[in-house]
Design an enzyme around this catalytic site. Structure first.
Site: not given
Length: 445
Positions: A83, A120, A244
């Site tokens: 990203e 993510c 994450h």
């Protein structure tokens, strides 16, 4: 049934370090424990002047290919998850392929290349794409290369500034992998959210409180969806549970939510009921707000129990070893969590072959995915090849003024010249821009 999964992994961390307690906190006039205990972070990694998402990704991929004795013809697919892209048309995978072609005989002209974007979670989505490509029989015996690479920078003064980080993870996806095999079963939780976004801007706009709420809600949905196809999950099912990890403090919240869900209607809940009562059931409350408050109180109590703490220390805490030293790597963060867990197991002499990891990925905007991974017989040999500890120890320790210059250097809206803090050696480096404003690279011996 042929297993498909991750055969090998390599990590490349940005070569600069910002110490949060010793350097960042004093400049901000903050208690260091706000970062070390609250966020759970000790330091952040940053890219040197000659580094960016291409060099970090290419260096991780090159190290992986060299170690596995691969040549370009062995790779049929290169997917980059990021990203932090600097081009809205040309994918980062083409730059990385170009770097690799400069040091190998042969080329990747017959490899499919792409770039994945969903905050993510894109690294995990790229794994899924590679898995499906191989399972569909379209790989012609070749492997897939998945690279998650990001510079997670925030505007200076933003509340997220302390969670920054930079690095790359390269993964080789094959049939009969050496590291982990991915489960066919997956669960998703997805909704249109504006918790974190970058509308044509480099630095994110973040609603921090909302982002945490969305993370937890989507994770819960993904776990429920996973169980709808894989059956009920239990804490004893998983050796480790990599999440994450934007910062370890977020994982602490996700972990107690997952534990509460997994022990519901089990003997564990019955045993804990003597200490903290049974979990609130929504049907027992006429007012949803009263139910939500009861859940919050119960989760606070659950997180303090010895049963939960024992599970957390065994299944979650080891996954945070790398993240707390390097910060958030966006698309790579769940993958360094997996690596950290396996690395801890190897250091502890634990035999993980045949055990299962429960992996929880998340991307703002928002989507979560839960799947399982079975550890393979060759896992320890692969994990023992990682040199991430040496990379972390070898980083240049920035002063705050130097950090500000590095931040400006990597700000797309600024043109800042900066001398390298480290000397490139046996790596790809950024060298400037070409006639069409493309970024240029070379390999330094």
């Amino acid at each position: 049934m042929t297993a498909v999964g991750i055969d090998a992994i390599e990590i490349w961390t940005g070569k600069l370090k910002l110490d949060l307690a010793e350097t960042f906190a004093p400049e901000k006039g903050e208690d260091p424990e706000k970062y070390t205990k609250g966020l759970g972070l000790h330091a952040s990694s940053f890219p040197d002047a000659h580094e960016d998402i291409v060099t970090m990704g290419a260096n991780a991929a090159h190290r992986l290919m060299e170690r596995k004795g691969l040549k370009p013809d062995d790779i049929g697919r290169i997917d980059v998850a990021t990203e932090s892209s600097f081009d809205n048309s040309k994918p980062v995978s083409t730059y990385i392929a170009g770097c690799l072609e400069s040091v190998y005989d042969g080329d990747f002209h017959h490899a499919n290349k792409g770039e994945r974007k969903f905050a993510c979670i894109a690294g995990t989505q790229s794994l899924d794409d590679a898995y499906n490509w191989i399972k569909a029989g379209r790989n012609r015996g070749r492997s897939a290369l998945v690279v998650a690479t990001d510079t997670a920078l925030y505007a200076r003064g933003d509340p997220g500034e302390a969670t920054q980080g930079a690095g790359a993870v390269a993964m080789l996806i094959t049939e009969e992998p050496s590291l982990v095999a991915l489960s066919t079963e997956q669960g998703y939780g997805s909704a249109d959210e504006t918790d974190f976004l970058k509308p044509n801007q480099q630095f994110p706009s973040v609603d921090g409180k909302r982002s945490m709420q969305v993370y937890l809600a989507r994770m819960r949905e993904a776990l429920e969806d996973y169980e709808s196809v894989a059956g009920a999950s239990h804490p004893d099912d998983f050796a480790y549970v990599p999440f994450h990890t934007p910062f370890p403090g977020m994982v602490r919240k996700a972990a107690v939510l997952a534990y509460r869900h997994m022990i519901r209607d089990t003997p564990i809940e019955e045993d804990l009921a003597e200490e903290i009562g049974f979990q609130p059931r929504e049907e027992d409350y006429e007012d949803r707000e009263a139910y939500k408050e009861a859940i919050r109180e119960h989760m606070d109590a659950l997180g303090s129990t010895a049963a939960y703490q024992e599970w957390y220390d065994a299944a979650i805490e080891p996954t945070l070893d790398i993240s707390r030293e390097v910060g958030n790597w966006y698309t790579g963060s769940v993958h360094i969590a997996r690596a950290a867990a396996l690395k801890r197991a190897a250091e502890d002499g634990r035999d993980l072959a045949g055990e299962v990891l429960g992996v929880g990925s998340y991307g703002s905007g928002a989507q979560a995915e839960v799947h399982a991974e079975t550890v393979r017989d060759g896992w320890k040999e692969e994990i023992d090849q990682l040199n991430v500890d040496e990379q972390i120890d070898d980083r240049y320790d920035l002063s705050f003024a130097e950090y500000e210059n590095v931040h400006d250097r990597h700000n797309h809206d600024k043109s800042v010249e900066l001398e390298d803090f480290t000397i490139p050696e046996s790596e790809f480096v950024f060298t400037g821009r070409g006639r069409m404003n493309e970024r240029t690279y070379e390999y330094v011996e």
